[in-house]
Design a protein around this motif. Sequence first.
Motif, PDB file in Angstrom:
ATOM      1  N   ALA A 170       0.824  -1.205   0.000  1.00 53.75           N
ATOM      2  CA  ALA A 170       0.000   0.000   0.000  1.00 53.75           C
ATOM      3  C   ALA A 170       0.860   1.258   0.000  1.00 53.75           C
ATOM      4  O   ALA A 170       0.574   2.225  -0.723  1.00 53.75           O
ATOM      5  CB  ALA A 170      -0.931  -0.017   1.214  1.00 53.75           C
ATOM      6  N   VAL A 171       1.931   1.265   0.805  1.00 53.75           N
ATOM      7  CA  VAL A 171       2.817   2.425   0.867  1.00 53.75           C
ATOM      8  C   VAL A 171       3.503   2.652  -0.478  1.00 53.75           C
ATOM      9  O   VAL A 171       3.563   3.780  -0.987  1.00 53.75           O
ATOM     10  CB  VAL A 171       3.863   2.248   1.981  1.00 53.75           C
ATOM     11  N   LEU A 172       4.015   1.580  -1.074  1.00 53.39           N
ATOM     12  CA  LEU A 172       4.731   1.717  -2.340  1.00 53.39           C
ATOM     13  C   LEU A 172       3.797   2.153  -3.464  1.00 53.39           C
ATOM     14  O   LEU A 172       4.168   2.970  -4.323  1.00 53.39           O
ATOM     15  CB  LEU A 172       5.408   0.389  -2.698  1.00 53.39           C
ATOM     16  N   LEU A 173       2.578   1.635  -3.474  1.00 51.68           N
ATOM     17  CA  LEU A 173       1.600   2.054  -4.480  1.00 51.68           C
ATOM     18  C   LEU A 173       1.244   3.530  -4.314  1.00 51.68           C
ATOM     19  O   LEU A 173       1.082   4.259  -5.301  1.00 51.68           O
ATOM     20  CB  LEU A 173       0.343   1.192  -4.380  1.00 51.68           C
ATOM     21  N   ALA A 174       1.119   3.980  -3.056  1.00 51.60           N
ATOM     22  CA  ALA A 174       0.802   5.386  -2.805  1.00 51.60           C
ATOM     23  C   ALA A 174       1.934   6.289  -3.284  1.00 51.60           C
ATOM     24  O   ALA A 174       1.688   7.343  -3.891  1.00 51.60           O
ATOM     25  CB  ALA A 174       0.528   5.605  -1.318  1.00 51.60           C
ATOM     26  N   VAL A 175       3.187   5.892  -3.015  1.00 48.83           N
ATOM     27  CA  VAL A 175       4.329   6.690  -3.466  1.00 48.83           C
ATOM     28  C   VAL A 175       4.397   6.711  -4.990  1.00 48.83           C
ATOM     29  O   VAL A 175       4.648   7.759  -5.605  1.00 48.83           O
ATOM     30  CB  VAL A 175       5.639   6.139  -2.865  1.00 48.83           C
ATOM     31  N   ALA A 176       4.169   5.544  -5.619  1.00 49.47           N
ATOM     32  CA  ALA A 176       4.190   5.478  -7.084  1.00 49.47           C
ATOM     33  C   ALA A 176       3.117   6.383  -7.680  1.00 49.47           C
ATOM     34  O   ALA A 176       3.356   7.072  -8.685  1.00 49.47           O
ATOM     35  CB  ALA A 176       3.992   4.036  -7.548  1.00 49.47           C
ATOM     36  N   ALA A 177       1.925   6.405  -7.071  1.00 48.00           N
ATOM     37  CA  ALA A 177       0.856   7.276  -7.558  1.00 48.00           C
ATOM     38  C   ALA A 177       1.248   8.746  -7.413  1.00 48.00           C
ATOM     39  O   ALA A 177       0.952   9.572  -8.275  1.00 48.00           O
ATOM     40  CB  ALA A 177      -0.438   6.989  -6.805  1.00 48.00           C
ATOM     41  N   ALA A 178       1.934   9.074  -6.307  1.00 43.76           N
ATOM     42  CA  ALA A 178       2.383  10.450  -6.104  1.00 43.76           C
ATOM     43  C   ALA A 178       3.422  10.853  -7.138  1.00 43.76           C
ATOM     44  O   ALA A 178       3.532  12.037  -7.496  1.00 43.76           O
ATOM     45  CB  ALA A 178       2.943  10.606  -4.688  1.00 43.76           C
ATOM     46  N   LEU A 179       4.194   9.880  -7.633  1.00 41.99           N
ATOM     47  CA  LEU A 179       5.211  10.162  -8.650  1.00 41.99           C
ATOM     48  C   LEU A 179       4.625  10.243 -10.059  1.00 41.99           C
ATOM     49  O   LEU A 179       5.340  10.568 -11.009  1.00 41.99           O
ATOM     50  CB  LEU A 179       6.299   9.080  -8.613  1.00 41.99           C
ATOM     51  N   GLY A 180       3.335   9.917 -10.191  1.00 45.21           N
ATOM     52  CA  GLY A 180       2.688  10.029 -11.489  1.00 45.21           C
ATOM     53  C   GLY A 180       2.312   8.715 -12.135  1.00 45.21           C
ATOM     54  O   GLY A 180       1.726   8.700 -13.217  1.00 45.21           O
ATOM     55  N   TRP A 181       2.610   7.589 -11.485  1.00 47.48           N
ATOM     56  CA  TRP A 181       2.259   6.280 -12.066  1.00 47.48           C
ATOM     57  C   TRP A 181       0.771   6.029 -11.902  1.00 47.48           C
ATOM     58  O   TRP A 181       0.181   6.383 -10.868  1.00 47.48           O
ATOM     59  CB  TRP A 181       3.053   5.179 -11.365  1.00 47.48           C
ATOM     60  N   ARG A 182       0.166   5.407 -12.877  1.00 45.33           N
ATOM     61  CA  ARG A 182      -1.254   5.078 -12.824  1.00 45.33           C
ATOM     62  C   ARG A 182      -1.473   3.644 -13.315  1.00 45.33           C
ATOM     63  O   ARG A 182      -0.808   3.183 -14.246  1.00 45.33           O
ATOM     64  CB  ARG A 182      -2.079   6.038 -13.684  1.00 45.33           C
ATOM     65  N   ALA A 183      -2.414   2.964 -12.676  1.00 44.92           N
ATOM     66  CA  ALA A 183      -2.824   1.629 -13.118  1.00 44.92           C
ATOM     67  C   ALA A 183      -4.015   1.790 -14.051  1.00 44.92           C
ATOM     68  O   ALA A 183      -5.057   2.310 -13.640  1.00 44.92           O
ATOM     69  CB  ALA A 183      -3.187   0.763 -11.913  1.00 44.92           C
ATOM     70  N   ASP A 184      -3.870   1.349 -15.278  1.00 48.89           N
ATOM     71  CA  ASP A 184      -4.909   1.549 -16.292  1.00 48.89           C
ATOM     72  C   ASP A 184      -5.673   0.269 -16.613  1.00 48.89           C
ATOM     73  O   ASP A 184      -6.389   0.220 -17.617  1.00 48.89           O
ATOM     74  CB  ASP A 184      -4.273   2.095 -17.578  1.00 48.89           C
ATOM     75  N   GLY A 185      -5.521  -0.755 -15.775  1.00 46.97           N
ATOM     76  CA  GLY A 185      -6.175  -2.027 -16.069  1.00 46.97           C
ATOM     77  C   GLY A 185      -7.546  -2.189 -15.458  1.00 46.97           C
ATOM     78  O   GLY A 185      -8.157  -3.261 -15.586  1.00 46.97           O
ATOM     79  N   GLY A 186      -8.053  -1.153 -14.789  1.00 46.26           N
ATOM     80  CA  GLY A 186      -9.366  -1.241 -14.171  1.00 46.26           C
ATOM     81  C   GLY A 186      -9.308  -1.849 -12.776  1.00 46.26           C
ATOM     82  O   GLY A 186      -8.290  -2.414 -12.363  1.00 46.26           O
ATOM     83  N   PRO A 187     -10.418  -1.763 -12.016  1.00 44.89           N
ATOM     84  CA  PRO A 187     -10.446  -2.282 -10.645  1.00 44.89           C
ATOM     85  C   PRO A 187     -10.152  -3.783 -10.556  1.00 44.89           C
ATOM     86  O   PRO A 187      -9.424  -4.223  -9.667  1.00 44.89           O
ATOM     87  CB  PRO A 187     -11.867  -1.966 -10.165  1.00 44.89           C
ATOM     88  N   ALA A 188     -10.727  -4.565 -11.473  1.00 47.34           N
ATOM     89  CA  ALA A 188     -10.495  -6.011 -11.428  1.00 47.34           C
ATOM     90  C   ALA A 188      -9.024  -6.332 -11.685  1.00 47.34           C
ATOM     91  O   ALA A 188      -8.444  -7.188 -11.012  1.00 47.34           O
ATOM     92  CB  ALA A 188     -11.386  -6.714 -12.455  1.00 47.34           C
ATOM     93  N   GLY A 189      -8.428  -5.656 -12.653  1.00 44.20           N
ATOM     94  CA  GLY A 189      -7.013  -5.876 -12.932  1.00 44.20           C
ATOM     95  C   GLY A 189      -6.142  -5.462 -11.767  1.00 44.20           C
ATOM     96  O   GLY A 189      -5.158  -6.143 -11.445  1.00 44.20           O
ATOM     97  N   PHE A 190      -6.495  -4.358 -11.124  1.00 45.55           N
ATOM     98  CA  PHE A 190      -5.726  -3.880  -9.973  1.00 45.55           C
ATOM     99  C   PHE A 190      -5.764  -4.901  -8.835  1.00 45.55           C
ATOM    100  O   PHE A 190      -4.727  -5.264  -8.269  1.00 45.55           O
ATOM    101  CB  PHE A 190      -6.290  -2.540  -9.499  1.00 45.55           C
ATOM    102  N   LEU A 191      -6.955  -5.380  -8.494  1.00 40.03           N
ATOM    103  CA  LEU A 191      -7.080  -6.358  -7.415  1.00 40.03           C
ATOM    104  C   LEU A 191      -6.395  -7.674  -7.779  1.00 40.03           C
ATOM    105  O   LEU A 191      -5.781  -8.325  -6.926  1.00 40.03           O
ATOM    106  CB  LEU A 191      -8.562  -6.600  -7.103  1.00 40.03           C
ATOM    107  N   GLY A 192      -6.500  -8.074  -9.050  1.00 39.96           N
ATOM    108  CA  GLY A 192      -5.826  -9.298  -9.480  1.00 39.96           C
ATOM    109  C   GLY A 192      -4.325  -9.177  -9.372  1.00 39.96           C
ATOM    110  O   GLY A 192      -3.637 -10.123  -8.952  1.00 39.96           O
ATOM    111  N   ALA A 193      -3.767  -8.018  -9.723  1.00 40.21           N
ATOM    112  CA  ALA A 193      -2.327  -7.803  -9.627  1.00 40.21           C
ATOM    113  C   ALA A 193      -1.862  -7.852  -8.175  1.00 40.21           C
ATOM    114  O   ALA A 193      -0.847  -8.479  -7.849  1.00 40.21           O
ATOM    115  CB  ALA A 193      -1.955  -6.461 -10.259  1.00 40.21           C
TER     116      ALA A 193
END
Length: 242
Positions: A107-130
């Motif tokens: 959760a911490v690493l995903l939050a930092v990545a989002a702050a740096l501009g990274w985005r997950a474009d696979g949708g909610p199901a893809g995000f949870l699956g990953a």
Amino acid sequence: MTRRELSRWRRQPVAVVVGLVFPVMLLMMFGYLVGGGRGVSGDYLGYLVPGMLALTMAFGLEGTMVAVTQDLNKGVVDRFRSMPMANGAFLVGRSAADMLQSALGLAVLLAVAAALGWRADGGPAGFLGAVGLLLLFRFAMLWIGIHLALVAGKPELVQAVQILVWPVGFLSNAFAAPESMPDWLGTVVQWNPMSQTATAVRELFGSPGGEPGHVWAAVAWPLALLAVFFPLAVRRFARLSR
């Protein structure tokens, strides 16, 4: 057993914070200081983040390994053996606490990545699956670490055993594409279980470097490792109790 392990967080908060900050430092270092992964076209941060998430799941096992060996050497496990509890309860409790910390680290690493501009474009199901694939990979690596800790038997030997994890982490596609490597090395990297997880996670996140057809391998590899090392660890622990 899980509550007992979580109580260590209150007594040793620095170790927990270091475990959360270290992957963030790696992400910043490779994303901005090293950067420009070989063979990666387009958005390198988009390629790097899923690889760093998989790498984080492979690293940081030494905390659990040291805790297991310390309890063995301090006689704590001997006291548990006098209680009506299953042989595997001690190990399962320790692994449950580790998985909670691993989920927090994700959760911490995903939050930092989002702050740096990274985005997950696979949708909610893809995000949870990953996220599910990453935690499954961590669970498999964790039981490998527990078994190796029981084999080592002493905290001072854990560091030497932990070094074995480094080839798995860096002989992977976390930082660079296998196509940029020599053919023999690229083949090794592609068959690395962590590479399979990283590629599948990239696919589910909709990130660069994702390839269809790797999700099944990202599930099969951890399940195969668990089928081997979970019973080995429980059997080894049972032998130590005799």
